[in-house]
Design a protein around this motif. Structure first.
Motif, mmCIF file in Angstrom:
data_model
loop_
_atom_site.group_PDB
_atom_site.id
_atom_site.type_symbol
_atom_site.label_atom_id
_atom_site.label_comp_id
_atom_site.label_asym_id
_atom_site.label_seq_id
_atom_site.Cartn_x
_atom_site.Cartn_y
_atom_site.Cartn_z
ATOM 1 N N PHE A 112 25.592 -65.740 -100.569
ATOM 2 C CA PHE A 112 26.606 -65.161 -99.672
ATOM 3 C C PHE A 112 27.982 -65.178 -100.330
ATOM 4 C CE2 PHE A 112 23.229 -66.989 -96.970
ATOM 5 C CZ PHE A 112 22.801 -65.823 -96.358
ATOM 6 N N PRO A 113 28.182 -64.307 -101.324
ATOM 7 C CA PRO A 113 29.486 -64.239 -101.996
ATOM 8 C C PRO A 113 30.475 -63.432 -101.154
ATOM 9 C CG PRO A 113 28.024 -62.561 -102.874
ATOM 10 C CD PRO A 113 27.233 -63.314 -101.827
ATOM 11 N N PRO A 114 31.772 -63.466 -101.490
ATOM 12 C CA PRO A 114 32.706 -62.549 -100.841
ATOM 13 C C PRO A 114 32.283 -61.116 -101.175
ATOM 14 C CG PRO A 114 33.860 -64.168 -102.209
ATOM 15 C CD PRO A 114 32.408 -64.296 -102.517
ATOM 16 N N VAL A 115 32.413 -60.197 -100.219
ATOM 17 C CA VAL A 115 32.021 -58.809 -100.509
ATOM 18 C C VAL A 115 33.190 -57.852 -100.301
ATOM 19 C CG1 VAL A 115 29.560 -59.131 -100.036
ATOM 20 C CG2 VAL A 115 31.082 -58.451 -98.159
ATOM 21 N N THR A 116 33.168 -56.775 -101.081
ATOM 22 C CA THR A 116 34.136 -55.697 -100.890
ATOM 23 C C THR A 116 33.518 -54.682 -99.934
ATOM 24 O OG1 THR A 116 33.212 -54.457 -102.748
ATOM 25 C CG2 THR A 116 35.050 -55.953 -103.229
ATOM 26 N N ALA A 117 34.362 -53.998 -99.173
ATOM 27 C CA ALA A 117 33.808 -53.063 -98.180
ATOM 28 C C ALA A 117 34.620 -51.781 -98.135
ATOM 29 C CB ALA A 117 33.794 -53.719 -96.802
ATOM 30 N N ASP A 118 33.928 -50.671 -97.938
ATOM 31 C CA ASP A 118 34.580 -49.379 -97.712
ATOM 32 C C ASP A 118 34.091 -48.858 -96.358
ATOM 33 O OD1 ASP A 118 36.247 -47.143 -99.052
ATOM 34 O OD2 ASP A 118 34.517 -46.082 -98.222
ATOM 35 N N VAL A 119 34.908 -49.103 -95.357
ATOM 36 C CA VAL A 119 34.532 -48.730 -93.988
ATOM 37 C C VAL A 119 35.677 -47.968 -93.352
ATOM 38 C CG1 VAL A 119 34.018 -49.628 -91.676
ATOM 39 C CG2 VAL A 119 32.979 -50.703 -93.672
ATOM 40 N N LEU A 120 35.379 -46.780 -92.867
ATOM 41 C CA LEU A 120 36.331 -46.043 -92.048
ATOM 42 C C LEU A 120 35.506 -45.249 -91.046
ATOM 43 C CD1 LEU A 120 39.494 -45.723 -92.062
ATOM 44 C CD2 LEU A 120 39.061 -43.440 -92.908
ATOM 45 N N THR A 121 35.733 -45.491 -89.786
ATOM 46 C CA THR A 121 34.923 -44.842 -88.759
ATOM 47 C C THR A 121 35.512 -43.479 -88.420
ATOM 48 O OG1 THR A 121 36.163 -46.119 -87.148
ATOM 49 C CG2 THR A 121 34.033 -46.984 -87.791
ATOM 50 N N PHE A 122 34.949 -42.818 -87.429
ATOM 51 C CA PHE A 122 35.444 -41.511 -86.996
ATOM 52 C C PHE A 122 36.947 -41.587 -86.697
ATOM 53 C CE2 PHE A 122 36.565 -38.422 -83.831
ATOM 54 C CZ PHE A 122 35.902 -37.281 -84.209
ATOM 55 N N TYR A 123 37.305 -42.605 -85.940
ATOM 56 C CA TYR A 123 38.697 -42.821 -85.557
ATOM 57 C C TYR A 123 39.441 -43.418 -86.757
ATOM 58 C CZ TYR A 123 42.590 -45.213 -83.252
ATOM 59 O OH TYR A 123 43.824 -45.669 -82.898
ATOM 60 N N VAL A 124 40.569 -42.815 -87.106
ATOM 61 C CA VAL A 124 41.373 -43.381 -88.194
ATOM 62 C C VAL A 124 42.487 -44.232 -87.572
ATOM 63 C CG1 VAL A 124 42.920 -42.865 -90.116
ATOM 64 C CG2 VAL A 124 40.899 -41.465 -89.742
ATOM 65 N N PRO A 125 42.444 -45.553 -87.771
ATOM 66 C CA PRO A 125 43.440 -46.419 -87.147
ATOM 67 C C PRO A 125 44.835 -46.175 -87.727
ATOM 68 C CG PRO A 125 41.636 -47.683 -88.135
ATOM 69 C CD PRO A 125 41.493 -46.292 -88.607
ATOM 70 N N ASP A 177 30.390 -53.336 -102.237
ATOM 71 C CA ASP A 177 29.212 -54.088 -101.803
ATOM 72 C C ASP A 177 28.731 -53.595 -100.444
ATOM 73 O OD1 ASP A 177 29.443 -55.918 -104.015
ATOM 74 O OD2 ASP A 177 31.133 -56.839 -102.961
ATOM 75 N N VAL A 178 29.701 -53.301 -99.552
ATOM 76 C CA VAL A 178 29.373 -52.865 -98.195
ATOM 77 C C VAL A 178 30.000 -51.497 -97.978
ATOM 78 C CG1 VAL A 178 29.788 -53.324 -95.725
ATOM 79 C CG2 VAL A 178 29.264 -55.221 -97.267
ATOM 80 N N ALA A 179 29.234 -50.560 -97.413
ATOM 81 C CA ALA A 179 29.809 -49.235 -97.137
ATOM 82 C C ALA A 179 29.231 -48.670 -95.851
ATOM 83 C CB ALA A 179 29.519 -48.280 -98.293
ATOM 84 N N LEU A 180 30.062 -47.905 -95.173
ATOM 85 C CA LEU A 180 29.617 -47.212 -93.962
ATOM 86 C C LEU A 180 29.659 -45.710 -94.247
ATOM 87 C CD1 LEU A 180 29.243 -47.834 -90.676
ATOM 88 C CD2 LEU A 180 31.396 -46.621 -90.623
ATOM 89 N N PRO A 181 28.532 -45.146 -94.676
ATOM 90 C CA PRO A 181 28.525 -43.695 -94.889
ATOM 91 C C PRO A 181 28.544 -42.994 -93.532
ATOM 92 C CG PRO A 181 26.406 -44.700 -95.510
ATOM 93 C CD PRO A 181 27.213 -45.767 -94.871
ATOM 94 N N HIS A 182 29.189 -41.835 -93.451
ATOM 95 C CA HIS A 182 29.166 -41.106 -92.184
ATOM 96 C C HIS A 182 27.783 -40.513 -91.959
ATOM 97 C CE1 HIS A 182 33.382 -41.634 -91.948
ATOM 98 N NE2 HIS A 182 33.671 -40.824 -92.942
ATOM 99 N N SER A 183 27.328 -40.546 -90.731
ATOM 100 C CA SER A 183 26.062 -39.897 -90.395
ATOM 101 C C SER A 183 26.270 -38.379 -90.411
ATOM 102 C CB SER A 183 25.610 -40.332 -89.000
ATOM 103 O OG SER A 183 26.533 -39.840 -88.043
ATOM 104 N N ASP A 184 25.176 -37.621 -90.403
ATOM 105 C CA ASP A 184 25.275 -36.160 -90.329
ATOM 106 C C ASP A 184 26.106 -35.753 -89.112
ATOM 107 O OD1 ASP A 184 23.617 -36.182 -92.484
ATOM 108 O OD2 ASP A 184 21.835 -35.462 -91.423
#
Ligand SMILES: CC(C)(COP(=O)(O)OP(=O)(O)OC[C@H]1O[C@@H](n2cnc3c(N)ncnc32)[C@H](O)[C@@H]1OP(=O)(O)O)[C@@H](O)C(=O)NCCC(=O)NCCS
Length: 399
Positions: A386-399, A170-177
């Motif tokens: 406003f249902p629960p959403v699934t997310a795929d988020v990983l930023t530059f930094y990998v925790p 449902d939610v995703a953070l694509p990497h920018s160029d």
């Protein structure tokens, strides 16, 4: 306080090396390289000394069909001896003001426990669960699959695989160029791809950790963003990580629902992950207005597809009225402050509002978690929007 310039790069790297973990310097170096690099940082200078630093990237976050402009904060630090003087507070405020001025509707980051709550961030998006690859895991690889380092020409195919996986959330953070470029050039990052002779069928981003300076010895690897067509390429990528690590520890980040998730429980040891990405929403009216395509799609798929009316989303200090008709949210306007839910609607405190849109709980779950979150008589409509959403988020930094 000003934008960083190319002449600041050396001092920024020294400051990051002094205050952040050992991967900070090569990671910051990759993001500072290139013409645009330093301009994505703000610094506090004392004479010619860089005393504090904060980075602000430009990103976008997708929620359903809506793509929202967003800002990402990273590399926050002040020089020893300059702490406690409000330098980071001022840099954070400057970065957040810049983000708002260019139209970002949301900011996302991860970092020091609690600290960023002071700037309006809330803990919202769960981090991917890590699995430790077992040394004795059986990773039989189908014939004909070869894993190799990605080259610059592979990036379009890599991004297609990544997009295909992210489309399932449902939610995703694509990497920018810019982020793809920085990742590809970072000393701590390797892109590994699976080739079956005719097409790319798998991708994994390696974060090379402890031991990498030792050369050919064992080193730890975090395998993230595994994007593969089927479990065969996943096995090939994991077997490759084992070869690359030469006995070092391998942690693999899960992606629920994707091919990697079908393989991990049998080959890895699940670790506990309790941290979350932090999300900040400064203007709920602008955010919900931008989200109308997503809210409309949810409405259309609900019992309310043929009804019309208003839903007040009060965050107590203010509010948003969503007007809906014919299976669409047709208008969004601001509403005044109110005490409790005297005018009906739903009440969601401002620090919980990011969770309502980007979090795994949905309106109904949040009502269970927060005493001042109330759904009132329009509960069913609120749950549909406003249902629960699934997310795929990983930023530059990998925790
Ligand atoms: C954490 C850090 C960035 C704070 O920098 P700083 O220059 O001391 O921050 P400021 O003086 O601007 O402090 C802003 C506010 O946060 C408070 N604060 C400082 N460190 C804090 C912490 N670790 N937790 C909670 N609050 C903190 C300050 O008291 C101040 O609030 P106040 O004005 O109400 O007293 C700094 O200590 C640092 O560089 N740490 C190491 C680097 C790091 O871990 N970065 C994280 C990368 S995500």
């Amino acid at each position: 306080m000003r934008s960083a310039q190319s002449g600041d790069v050396e001092q920024i790297l020294a400051l990051v090396g002094d205050r952040l973990d050992e991967d900070g310097v090569p990671d910051a170096a990759a993001t500072l390289a290139g013409v645009e690099g330093p301009g994505r940082y703000v610094v506090a200078v004392d004479g010619d000394r860089v005393a504090a630093v904060t980075a602000l990237w430009q990103d976008s976050v997708r929620v359903g069909p809506t793509v929202l402009p967003s800002g990402q904060i990273d590399f926050v630090a002040s020089l020893a001896g300059y702490g406690g003087r409000g330098l980071v507070r001022d840099l954070m405020n400057m970065a957040l003001a810049r983000s708002a001025a260019r139209g970002d509707l949301v900011q996302i980051m991860i970092g020091i426990p609690y600290f960023y709550r002071q700037f309006g961030f809330s803990y919202v998006i769960p981090l991917p669960t890590p699995y430790e690859l077992r040394a004795d895991a059986d990773l039989a690889v189908p014939d004909g699959l070869e894993v190799r380092e990605a080259g610059p020409d592979d990036l379009p195919a890599v991004r297609r695989l990544q997009d295909a996986v992210q489309a399932g959330y449902d939610v995703a953070l694509p990497h920018s160029d810019d982020t793809w470029r920085s990742l590809a050039s970072a000393e701590t990052v390797r892109f590994r791809v699976v080739d079956d002779g005719s097409a790319m069928s798998g991708f994994a981003r390696h974060k090379i950790g402890a031991g990498r300076a030792v050369g050919d010895g064992p080193h730890d690897i975090t395998v993230a963003e595994v994007a593969a067509i089927g479990v065969g390429p996943v096995r090939a990528l994991l077997a490759d990580a084992r070869t690359q690590a030469r006995g070092g520890r391998i942690m693999v980040k899960d992606r629920p629902g994707a091919a990697v998730s079908a393989v991990l429980p049998a080959v890895g040891l699940r670790h506990q992950e309790t941290d979350r990405y932090m999300v900040r929403v400064a203007d709920p009216v602008a955010l919900l207005d931008a989200l109308r395509p997503t809210l409309s799609a949810r409405l259309k798929a609900s019992h309310f597809a043929h009804e019309s009316g208003d839903l007040l989303v009060s965050y107590y200090r203010g509010g948003v009225v969503l007007t809906y008709a014919g299976g669409a949210v047709t208008a969004v306007r601001s509403a005044p402050r109110q005490q409790g839910l005297v005018a009906g609607g739903i009440g969601v405190p401002p620090d919980v509002l990011p969770d309502l849109v980007f979090g795994p709980h949905g309106a109904a779950g949040l009502e269970q978690l927060h005493a001042d979150c109330n759904l009132g008589p329009q509960r069913t409509l609120a749950e549909a929007l406003f249902p629960p959403v699934t997310a795929d988020v990983l930023t530059f930094y990998v925790p």
